[in-house]
Design a protein around this motif. Sequence first.
Motif, mmCIF file in Angstrom:
data_model
loop_
_atom_site.group_PDB
_atom_site.id
_atom_site.type_symbol
_atom_site.label_atom_id
_atom_site.label_comp_id
_atom_site.label_asym_id
_atom_site.label_seq_id
_atom_site.Cartn_x
_atom_site.Cartn_y
_atom_site.Cartn_z
ATOM 1 N N ALA A 304 0.855 -1.199 0.000
ATOM 2 C CA ALA A 304 0.000 0.000 0.000
ATOM 3 C C ALA A 304 0.889 1.248 0.000
ATOM 4 O O ALA A 304 0.652 2.198 -0.758
ATOM 5 C CB ALA A 304 -0.912 -0.007 1.232
ATOM 6 N N VAL A 305 1.976 1.202 0.792
ATOM 7 C CA VAL A 305 2.923 2.331 0.831
ATOM 8 C C VAL A 305 3.650 2.443 -0.508
ATOM 9 O O VAL A 305 3.784 3.523 -1.084
ATOM 10 C CB VAL A 305 3.948 2.125 1.970
ATOM 11 C CG1 VAL A 305 5.029 3.203 1.940
ATOM 12 C CG2 VAL A 305 3.250 2.119 3.324
ATOM 13 N N LEU A 306 4.081 1.287 -1.062
ATOM 14 C CA LEU A 306 4.854 1.298 -2.320
ATOM 15 C C LEU A 306 4.000 1.807 -3.484
ATOM 16 O O LEU A 306 4.460 2.622 -4.292
ATOM 17 C CB LEU A 306 5.389 -0.111 -2.621
ATOM 18 C CG LEU A 306 6.331 -0.251 -3.817
ATOM 19 C CD1 LEU A 306 7.520 0.710 -3.722
ATOM 20 C CD2 LEU A 306 6.818 -1.700 -3.953
ATOM 21 N N ALA A 307 2.747 1.375 -3.558
ATOM 22 C CA ALA A 307 1.868 1.786 -4.675
ATOM 23 C C ALA A 307 1.647 3.296 -4.656
ATOM 24 O O ALA A 307 1.713 3.955 -5.708
ATOM 25 C CB ALA A 307 0.535 1.057 -4.573
ATOM 26 N N THR A 308 1.451 3.856 -3.475
ATOM 27 C CA THR A 308 1.253 5.314 -3.371
ATOM 28 C C THR A 308 2.515 6.054 -3.808
ATOM 29 O O THR A 308 2.451 7.041 -4.563
ATOM 30 C CB THR A 308 0.898 5.672 -1.906
ATOM 31 O OG1 THR A 308 -0.238 4.906 -1.526
ATOM 32 C CG2 THR A 308 0.639 7.152 -1.735
ATOM 33 N N ALA A 309 3.662 5.543 -3.398
ATOM 34 C CA ALA A 309 4.936 6.191 -3.759
ATOM 35 C C ALA A 309 5.183 6.098 -5.271
ATOM 36 O O ALA A 309 5.602 7.070 -5.915
ATOM 37 C CB ALA A 309 6.080 5.520 -2.997
ATOM 38 N N LEU A 310 4.855 4.954 -5.858
ATOM 39 C CA LEU A 310 5.054 4.768 -7.304
ATOM 40 C C LEU A 310 4.110 5.666 -8.089
ATOM 41 O O LEU A 310 4.498 6.295 -9.073
ATOM 42 C CB LEU A 310 4.828 3.302 -7.666
ATOM 43 C CG LEU A 310 5.934 2.328 -7.248
ATOM 44 C CD1 LEU A 310 5.473 0.887 -7.414
ATOM 45 C CD2 LEU A 310 7.194 2.571 -8.070
ATOM 46 N N ALA A 311 2.870 5.755 -7.623
ATOM 47 C CA ALA A 311 1.873 6.588 -8.332
ATOM 48 C C ALA A 311 2.336 8.041 -8.332
ATOM 49 O O ALA A 311 2.272 8.726 -9.366
ATOM 50 C CB ALA A 311 0.521 6.452 -7.638
ATOM 51 N N ASP A 323 11.806 7.481 -1.744
ATOM 52 C CA ASP A 323 12.994 7.539 -0.881
ATOM 53 C C ASP A 323 12.642 7.242 0.569
ATOM 54 O O ASP A 323 13.467 6.743 1.337
ATOM 55 C CB ASP A 323 13.663 8.925 -0.986
ATOM 56 C CG ASP A 323 14.246 9.156 -2.382
ATOM 57 O OD1 ASP A 323 14.471 10.323 -2.753
ATOM 58 O OD2 ASP A 323 14.417 8.143 -3.112
ATOM 59 N N ALA A 324 11.396 7.526 0.952
ATOM 60 C CA ALA A 324 10.968 7.283 2.338
ATOM 61 C C ALA A 324 10.360 5.890 2.509
ATOM 62 O O ALA A 324 10.036 5.483 3.637
ATOM 63 C CB ALA A 324 9.920 8.334 2.731
ATOM 64 N N TYR A 325 10.238 5.139 1.402
ATOM 65 C CA TYR A 325 9.524 3.854 1.439
ATOM 66 C C TYR A 325 10.034 2.946 2.554
ATOM 67 O O TYR A 325 9.268 2.488 3.409
ATOM 68 C CB TYR A 325 9.648 3.127 0.094
ATOM 69 C CG TYR A 325 9.196 1.684 0.149
ATOM 70 C CD1 TYR A 325 10.117 0.635 0.132
ATOM 71 C CD2 TYR A 325 7.853 1.365 0.265
ATOM 72 C CE1 TYR A 325 9.714 -0.689 0.215
ATOM 73 C CE2 TYR A 325 7.429 0.042 0.347
ATOM 74 C CZ TYR A 325 8.360 -0.976 0.314
ATOM 75 O OH TYR A 325 7.944 -2.293 0.406
ATOM 76 N N SER A 326 11.339 2.691 2.568
ATOM 77 C CA SER A 326 11.898 1.732 3.528
ATOM 78 C C SER A 326 11.649 2.181 4.970
ATOM 79 O O SER A 326 11.113 1.415 5.780
ATOM 80 C CB SER A 326 13.402 1.559 3.284
ATOM 81 O OG SER A 326 13.928 0.621 4.185
ATOM 82 N N ALA A 327 11.955 3.440 5.263
ATOM 83 C CA ALA A 327 11.786 3.920 6.647
ATOM 84 C C ALA A 327 10.316 3.877 7.058
ATOM 85 O O ALA A 327 9.975 3.472 8.178
ATOM 86 C CB ALA A 327 12.327 5.343 6.770
#
Length: 395
Positions: A304-311, A323-327
């Motif tokens: 859910a976090v990754l999809a928002t960041a990719l979009a 860039d904030a995905y992992s943290a």
Amino acid sequence: MRTQVAILGAGPAGLVLAHLLHLRGIDSVVLERQTREHVERRIRAGVLEHGTVALLREVGLADRLLRERMVHHGLELLFDGTGHRIDLTGLAGREITIYGQHELVKDLIAARLATGRPLLFSAPAVGFSNLDGATPVVHFVHEGRERELRADLVAGCDGFHGVSREACPAETFSRDYPYAWLGVLADAPPSSEELIYAYHDRGFALHSMRTPKITRLYLQVPPDEDLAAWPDERIWAELRTRLGRDDPGWQLAGGPILERGITALRSVVTEPMRYGRLFLAGDAAHIVPATGAKGLNLAVADVAVLATALAQWYSDGREDLLDAYSATCLTRVWRVQHFSWWMTQLLHRDPRGGADEHAFGQRLQRSQLEYVTTSTAAARTLAENYVGLPMDWIR
Ligand code: APR
Ligand code: PHB
């Protein structure tokens, strides 16, 4: 082949990500090592957090789930022959859903195929190149031929034994537990409305379920236990002992055992969950002991976090969420790791240490069990973590 996002693995993480990207008009190709039949038949856990179901409903992946699921508003902690109900909904305002992970995976595969977008089975990824460049390449094998998939980014959702975790230079934090779970799926009606987590001198036991006709049960066994040492009668006898209670009216219903297996319990976290254009999600990045029923839910929270960041990256080129995905994910990962470790050490018999060590440990466990079943504050903490912290819960 060329796509925007190469997704490795058709488990819950890969398939939910594929659908979230589809809804945002982002191309992807899903590569799965196993056959469709294997992936759809793989028995795993079956507890979905409130937030996981809300997300699946929101994106149109919950039709059958909402029809066939069992909804639980509580669970039971059983020790010294007495059951203590934890009122999950009363304490945390949310409920859990019982729905087999393999049933969800069937729904996710059907949804993927319905989009017409690529999902290749029997297509193991074997390696990568250019992960720190602008166009990473996934090398995979399909129909006996070595092939290449070029993409803007790679989502490593290929589980703990996949190739993505190995390709990600990272620090690994882990803890192994000195016990495992013998799990069975039984053609027997559940013997209680809700899940029973049993603390017993002979070891942990769990009474769970899949449907009004199918029960899922687990027994704590030594990590190197041989399944052949557990004929059906011994399994049922041990379950009846550990799930036994002072209420003569309660009986554990038995029945034919349909499936059995032994699962190790371990905690593993990979930091960071990213290397260049490779992003890890789900079991590829972290493993939790099954006691907290969190594995699937954490995988969905990651994507859910990754999809928002990719979009955001595709819509306006901003990289800050990527860039904030992992943290961002690791905050939730460690919260869930702590809860799963806490449930595990609370409910299992630790075989290590001498008699004194053991006796001291048992009294600590009992004190914790008595506290969590008498203090509203302590029960609320368990309930809040068990039903799942809101998807947008971050520091
Ligand atoms: N190439 C392509 N696919 C691969 C490869 C590979 N090299 N290696 C593994 N896979 C596939 C596996 O066959 C599996 O279908 O990746 C998928 C990973 O799926 P899961 O293991 O289900 O992991 P994830 O999607 O992260 O879901 C986590 O699954 O294992 C449970 O308890 C766990 O509930 C948690 C959930
Ligand atoms: C399951 O139903 O398989 C299950 C339920 C609760 C757990 C683990 C597994 O904590």
